[in-house]
Design a protein around this motif. Structure first.
Motif, PDB file in Angstrom:
ATOM      1  N   CYS A  87      26.623  23.839  50.551  1.00 53.97           N
ATOM      2  CA  CYS A  87      25.246  24.069  50.959  1.00 53.97           C
ATOM      3  C   CYS A  87      24.691  22.811  51.645  1.00 53.97           C
ATOM      4  N   GLN A 111      18.065  23.309  50.017  1.00 51.59           N
ATOM      5  CA  GLN A 111      17.858  23.788  48.651  1.00 51.59           C
ATOM      6  C   GLN A 111      16.683  23.083  47.962  1.00 51.59           C
ATOM      7  N   HIS A 147      28.224  18.947  56.110  1.00 55.59           N
ATOM      8  CA  HIS A 147      27.239  19.900  55.612  1.00 55.59           C
ATOM      9  C   HIS A 147      25.958  19.811  56.446  1.00 55.59           C
ATOM     10  N   LYS A 165      30.516  34.393  50.377  1.00 53.93           N
ATOM     11  CA  LYS A 165      29.883  33.274  49.661  1.00 53.93           C
ATOM     12  C   LYS A 165      28.444  33.580  49.255  1.00 53.93           C
ATOM     13  N   PRO A 166      27.597  34.038  50.175  1.00 50.31           N
ATOM     14  CA  PRO A 166      26.232  34.344  49.728  1.00 50.31           C
ATOM     15  C   PRO A 166      26.188  35.445  48.677  1.00 50.31           C
ATOM     16  N   MET A 221      26.884  33.823  45.420  1.00 46.48           N
ATOM     17  CA  MET A 221      25.721  33.040  44.990  1.00 46.48           C
ATOM     18  C   MET A 221      24.623  33.939  44.443  1.00 46.48           C
ATOM     19  N   THR A 253      17.937  31.562  48.977  1.00 42.81           N
ATOM     20  CA  THR A 253      19.067  30.790  48.440  1.00 42.81           C
ATOM     21  C   THR A 253      20.388  31.323  48.992  1.00 42.81           C
ATOM     22  N   TYR A 276      23.346  29.849  52.074  1.00 44.85           N
ATOM     23  CA  TYR A 276      24.785  29.815  51.814  1.00 44.85           C
ATOM     24  C   TYR A 276      25.604  30.549  52.874  1.00 44.85           C
ATOM     25  N   PHE A 309      33.029  25.068  51.628  1.00 45.16           N
ATOM     26  CA  PHE A 309      32.777  25.508  50.254  1.00 45.16           C
ATOM     27  C   PHE A 309      34.024  25.324  49.391  1.00 45.16           C
TER      28      PHE A 309
END
Length: 291
Positions: free
Chosen positions: A42, A46, A70, A164-165, A168, A184, A188, A196
């Motif tokens: 990420c 955040q 990142h 991935k999301p 999450m 959130t 991602y 990741f």
């Protein structure tokens, strides 16, 4: 009337393990410095809700960087980084944060990180107690072994970018506001494909304080460990095990919270974290008085 966030962003050049990186970071507020570390795969978005909180910014200098590879911190321009597989190590993370604190001339900052960043909190407390006044490990644990079998599937041509999301999403609490859970997961969806998995090499494999956590000296550095109820990756029992090994540490379960408390439920998280940061800031003042 236009409205502007009280957050500024800029770049700093850091040399870490002999390689120069152009690192993006954002900061807000003034007072005791607090360095914020994002989770695996990420970036610093955040922490945006915390950084825009005027009460927090009135007491603390909040700093959130994107690790290299990142967000806005690109891979190093002077390296053929594409010739090797990206893998994050504990040694790099420790060196990166000391270099960042030195470059910004932070005097014994508070370090706070979540998930991968939570693991790093304990590693910093063990290895650099004199450089930081306190660490706050959110979803921290002695280790996260046992899940590494999923790593090959996190960077695979048959695995879509929605994976991935979606994962999450399952780590978030059903009690968190949907608009923040969606945000959130959205963040991602935007990481570089191999990052990741490379970050989780540290989270699931490299990090292990089973034999060394007991050596953390809380007379030299304050240690807070926070664990969320709905986190299947680092459940409260894992945080409690780490706290039990670190004499003098503080352990705080977070009922109703998920793996990303600062982004999925920022209003509730600020209620939890504000008194902790105030207490952690006093540790630095005590050091100045006694020193």
């Amino acid at each position: 009337m236009n409205r502007f966030a009280g957050v500024t962003g800029r770049y700093v050049y850091l040399t870490v393990q002999g390689v120069e990186y152009r690192v993006y970071f954002e900061e807000a507020g003034s007072g005791t410095p607090v360095v914020l570390q994002h989770t695996a795969g990420c970036d610093n978005r955040q922490w945006r809700h915390l950084m825009e909180d005027t009460e927090l910014a009135g007491q603390f200098r909040l700093i959130a960087a994107d690790l290299p590879y990142h967000g806005k911190s690109l891979p190093p321009a002077g390296e053929q980084w594409w010739t090797t597989e990206y893998t994050l190590t504990e040694e790099f993370l420790l060196a990166f944060h000391v270099a960042l604190a030195d470059a910004l001339e932070l005097e014994r900052p508070i370090y706070m990180g979540c998930s991968m960043g939570g693991h790093l909190a304990a590693d910093i407390a063990l290895n650099h107690p004199g450089r930081y006044r306190a660490v706050v490990g959110i979803e921290a644990a002695l280790h996260s072994h046992g899940m590494e079998r999923i790593l090959p599937w996190l960077y695979h041509p048959e695995i879509g970018n929605d994976t991935k999301p979606a994962i999450m999403f399952t780590l978030c609490s059903p009690e968190s506001p949907e608009r923040f859970v969606r945000e959130t997961a959205w963040v991602y969806s935007q990481g570089a494909p191999p990052v990741f998995k490379g970050d989780l090499e540290y989270y699931m494999v490299g990090h292990d304080l089973t034999d060394t956590a007991r050596n953390i000296d809380t007379s030299a550095i304050g240690v807070w460990i926070l664990s969320a109820e709905y986190d299947w990756s680092a459940p409260p029992t894992a945080g409690a095990q780490l706290a039990a090994e670190v004499e003098g540490s503080h352990f705080l379960p977070m009922p109703g919270m998920g793996h990303f408390p600062m982004s999925e439920n920022p209003e509730r998280f600020r209620e939890i974290i504000l008194p902790i940061l105030r207490e952690a800031a006093l540790l630095g003042q005590e050091a100045v008085v006694s020193g």
